[in-house]
Design a protein around this motif. Structure first.
Motif, PDB file in Angstrom:
ATOM      1  N   VAL A 123       2.002 -18.937  35.840  1.00 52.33           N
ATOM      2  CA  VAL A 123       1.186 -17.729  35.945  1.00 52.33           C
ATOM      3  C   VAL A 123       0.315 -17.642  34.701  1.00 52.33           C
ATOM      4  O   VAL A 123       0.819 -17.742  33.578  1.00 52.33           O
ATOM      5  N   VAL A 124      -0.978 -17.479  34.908  1.00 50.43           N
ATOM      6  CA  VAL A 124      -1.911 -17.341  33.784  1.00 50.43           C
ATOM      7  C   VAL A 124      -2.545 -15.963  33.852  1.00 50.43           C
ATOM      8  O   VAL A 124      -3.312 -15.665  34.770  1.00 50.43           O
ATOM      9  N   ARG A 125      -2.205 -15.110  32.898  1.00 53.39           N
ATOM     10  CA  ARG A 125      -2.806 -13.773  32.831  1.00 53.39           C
ATOM     11  C   ARG A 125      -4.098 -13.827  32.026  1.00 53.39           C
ATOM     12  O   ARG A 125      -4.167 -14.504  30.995  1.00 53.39           O
ATOM     13  N   THR A 126      -5.073 -13.088  32.495  1.00 53.41           N
ATOM     14  CA  THR A 126      -6.344 -13.013  31.804  1.00 53.41           C
ATOM     15  C   THR A 126      -6.851 -11.580  31.876  1.00 53.41           C
ATOM     16  O   THR A 126      -6.145 -10.687  32.365  1.00 53.41           O
ATOM     17  N   SER A 127      -8.067 -11.324  31.401  1.00 52.52           N
ATOM     18  CA  SER A 127      -8.536  -9.935  31.364  1.00 52.52           C
ATOM     19  C   SER A 127     -10.053  -9.834  31.337  1.00 52.52           C
ATOM     20  O   SER A 127     -10.752 -10.755  30.920  1.00 52.52           O
ATOM     21  N   TRP A 128     -10.542  -8.714  31.854  1.00 58.13           N
ATOM     22  CA  TRP A 128     -11.936  -8.283  31.730  1.00 58.13           C
ATOM     23  C   TRP A 128     -12.920  -9.417  32.083  1.00 58.13           C
ATOM     24  O   TRP A 128     -13.824  -9.748  31.310  1.00 58.13           O
ATOM     25  N   LEU A 129     -12.764  -9.985  33.262  1.00 57.49           N
ATOM     26  CA  LEU A 129     -13.571 -11.140  33.650  1.00 57.49           C
ATOM     27  C   LEU A 129     -15.016 -10.771  33.975  1.00 57.49           C
ATOM     28  O   LEU A 129     -15.289  -9.740  34.578  1.00 57.49           O
ATOM     29  N   TYR A 130     -15.922 -11.653  33.597  1.00 56.88           N
ATOM     30  CA  TYR A 130     -17.320 -11.553  34.003  1.00 56.88           C
ATOM     31  C   TYR A 130     -17.863 -12.972  34.178  1.00 56.88           C
ATOM     32  O   TYR A 130     -17.431 -13.905  33.498  1.00 56.88           O
ATOM     33  N   GLY A 131     -18.767 -13.146  35.122  1.00 56.54           N
ATOM     34  CA  GLY A 131     -19.353 -14.454  35.377  1.00 56.54           C
ATOM     35  C   GLY A 131     -20.724 -14.320  35.986  1.00 56.54           C
ATOM     36  O   GLY A 131     -21.260 -13.224  36.150  1.00 56.54           O
ATOM     37  N   LYS A 132     -21.298 -15.452  36.353  1.00 60.53           N
ATOM     38  CA  LYS A 132     -22.656 -15.470  36.887  1.00 60.53           C
ATOM     39  C   LYS A 132     -22.740 -14.914  38.303  1.00 60.53           C
ATOM     40  O   LYS A 132     -23.758 -14.378  38.711  1.00 60.53           O
ATOM     41  N   SER A 133     -21.657 -15.072  39.068  1.00 57.63           N
ATOM     42  CA  SER A 133     -21.676 -14.604  40.455  1.00 57.63           C
ATOM     43  C   SER A 133     -20.718 -13.437  40.619  1.00 57.63           C
ATOM     44  O   SER A 133     -19.750 -13.308  39.875  1.00 57.63           O
ATOM     45  N   GLY A 134     -21.009 -12.599  41.589  1.00 60.66           N
ATOM     46  CA  GLY A 134     -20.122 -11.472  41.859  1.00 60.66           C
ATOM     47  C   GLY A 134     -20.386 -10.300  40.937  1.00 60.66           C
ATOM     48  O   GLY A 134     -20.976 -10.431  39.867  1.00 60.66           O
TER      49      GLY A 134
END
Length: 297
Positions: A156-167
Motif C-alpha cells: 500500500v502506497v499512501r500519498t496526498s494532495w495529487l495534481y497532474g496534467k489531466s483531470g
C-alpha cells in the motif's frame, strides 16, 4: 539488466494512471484501462483483466505487476454516496487483490493521507494509528485492510494532495480562479504535502521494478509524496506566483469560514522515512515539483 515488466493500471484514465503510462520505459509494457474498460467493482472484469495480464507476461517473458490507481475521489460527494465510494475504494481492491493472489501477481495499491485523523503535529508514519474523519477516508482505509489481508503479495502506497496534467485538481482550479476573480480565499489551517502525479508515477514504477525483481520492501505500507509541507493557502499562492500573478490576491481563511460536507484533516503530512528506508528514490520538494509542472506545459 532491468526486469521486463508488464503492468496493469486500473484507473488508467485518471491523472495518475495517465502519468504512469506516459512514463513507462521501453522495458515496461503498460496496459492502463479506464473505468469504462475495467470497472473494479465488476468481479468478472477484474478476474479477466488480471488473468490476461498474467498470460501476457508469461508469453512475453516479463514480470506482471498491478498498480491500482482506481479510486472514488469525490471527497464531498462520498458523504452522501458512501455505498458507491465503498464499492470502488474497498470492494474493488478486495476483488483485485484476490485475483492477484490467485494468479500470483504482485499488487501495488495507492491510498491516501485521509486515512489519518489529521490531529498530529509531526509527519505521519505508516505505523501510526488510523482515524479517518470522512466517508472517503473510511472507504480508503477499508481498501487498505482488504488488500493487506488478501494473501496477495501486496504493498500500500499512501500519498496526498495529487495534481497532474489531466483531470480536475487544485492547481487547475486555482489557475481558473486566477483568471476570473480579483481575489480568492483559501483555507490556511490545513497543512499537507502537494504531490505531482508525474513524480509519484515515477516512484510507483520504481517500486514495481523492485517488486518484479523479487526485491520488494519488507514494509508493506509506504508513504510517497513530494517533500515538504504547506497549507492550501500557501500552495495556492505558489500557483499564482507561477502564473505570474500577485500571490497576495490569495487571502487566507479558516476551515470554519469555508465549511465543506466532508471533514478535512487539519494536518496530514506523510513522513518520507519509509520510502527512503526502502532504498527508493525520494521525491523532490513540492515547490520544485510545482515549478517543473508549469515548465512542462
Amino acid at each position: 539488466m532491468p526486469v521486463r515488466l508488464t503492468v496493469l493500471v486500473p484507473g488508467g484514465s485518471g491523472q495518475l494512471g495517465r502519468d504512469i503510462a506516459a512514463l513507462a520505459s521501453p522495458s515496461v509494457d503498460v496496459v492502463a484501462p479506464g473505468s469504462a474498460e475495467l470497472d473494479v467493482t465488476m468481479t468478472g472484469q477484474v478476474l479477466a483483466s488480471v488473468g490476461a495480464l498474467a498470460d501476457r507476461a508469461r508469453e512475453t517473458g516479463s514480470a506482471p505487476v498491478v498498480i491500482n490507481a482506481a479510486a472514488y475521489t469525490a471527497v464531498d460527494a462520498a458523504e452522501t454516496d458512501e455505498e458507491r465510494a465503498f464499492a470502488v475504494n474497498a470492494d474493488g481492491p478486495r476483488v483485485l487483490a484476490a485475483a492477484c493472489a490467485s494468479r500470483r501477481v504482485p499488487l501495488i495499491h495507492v491510498s491516501t493521507d485521509y486515512v489519518f485523523p489529521g490531529d498530529a503535529s509531526s509527519p505521519y508514519e505508516p505505523s501510526d494509528e488510523l482515524g479517518p474523519r470522512s466517508a472517503y477516508g473510511r472507504t480508503k482505509a477499508a481498501g487498505e485492510d482488504a488488500v493487506l489481508g488478501s494473501g496477495a503479495s501486496s504493498w500500500v502506497v499512501r500519498t496526498s494532495w495529487l495534481y497532474g496534467k489531466s483531470g480536475p485538481n487544485f492547481v487547475k482550479t486555482m489557475a481558473k480562479l486566477e483568471s476570473t476573480r480579483e481575489t480568492v480565499s483559501v483555507v490556511d489551517d490545513q497543512v499537507g504535502g502537494p504531490t505531482w502525479t508525474a513524480d509519484l508515477a515515477a516512484g510507483l514504477l520504481e517500486l514495481a521494478s523492485r517488486v518484479a525483481a523479487g526485491d520488494g520492501p519488507e514494509r508493506r505500507i509506504l508513504h510517497c509524496t513530494n517533500a515538504g509541507a504547506v497549507s492550501w493557502c500557501g500552495f495556492a499562492r505558489a500557483v499564482f506566483t507561477h502564473l505570474g500573478a500577485d500571490p497576495a490576491r490569495v487571502k487566507p481563511c479558516t476551515t470554519a469560514e469555508f465549511p465543506r460536507p466532508a471533514a478535512r484533516p487539519a494536518y496530514s503530512v506523510l513522513s518520507p522515512n519509509s520510502w527512503r528506508e526502502a532504498w527508493l528514490t525520494p521525491l523532490r520538494p513540492w515547490d520544485e515539483a510545482l515549478a517543473a509542472y508549469f515548465a512542462a506545459e
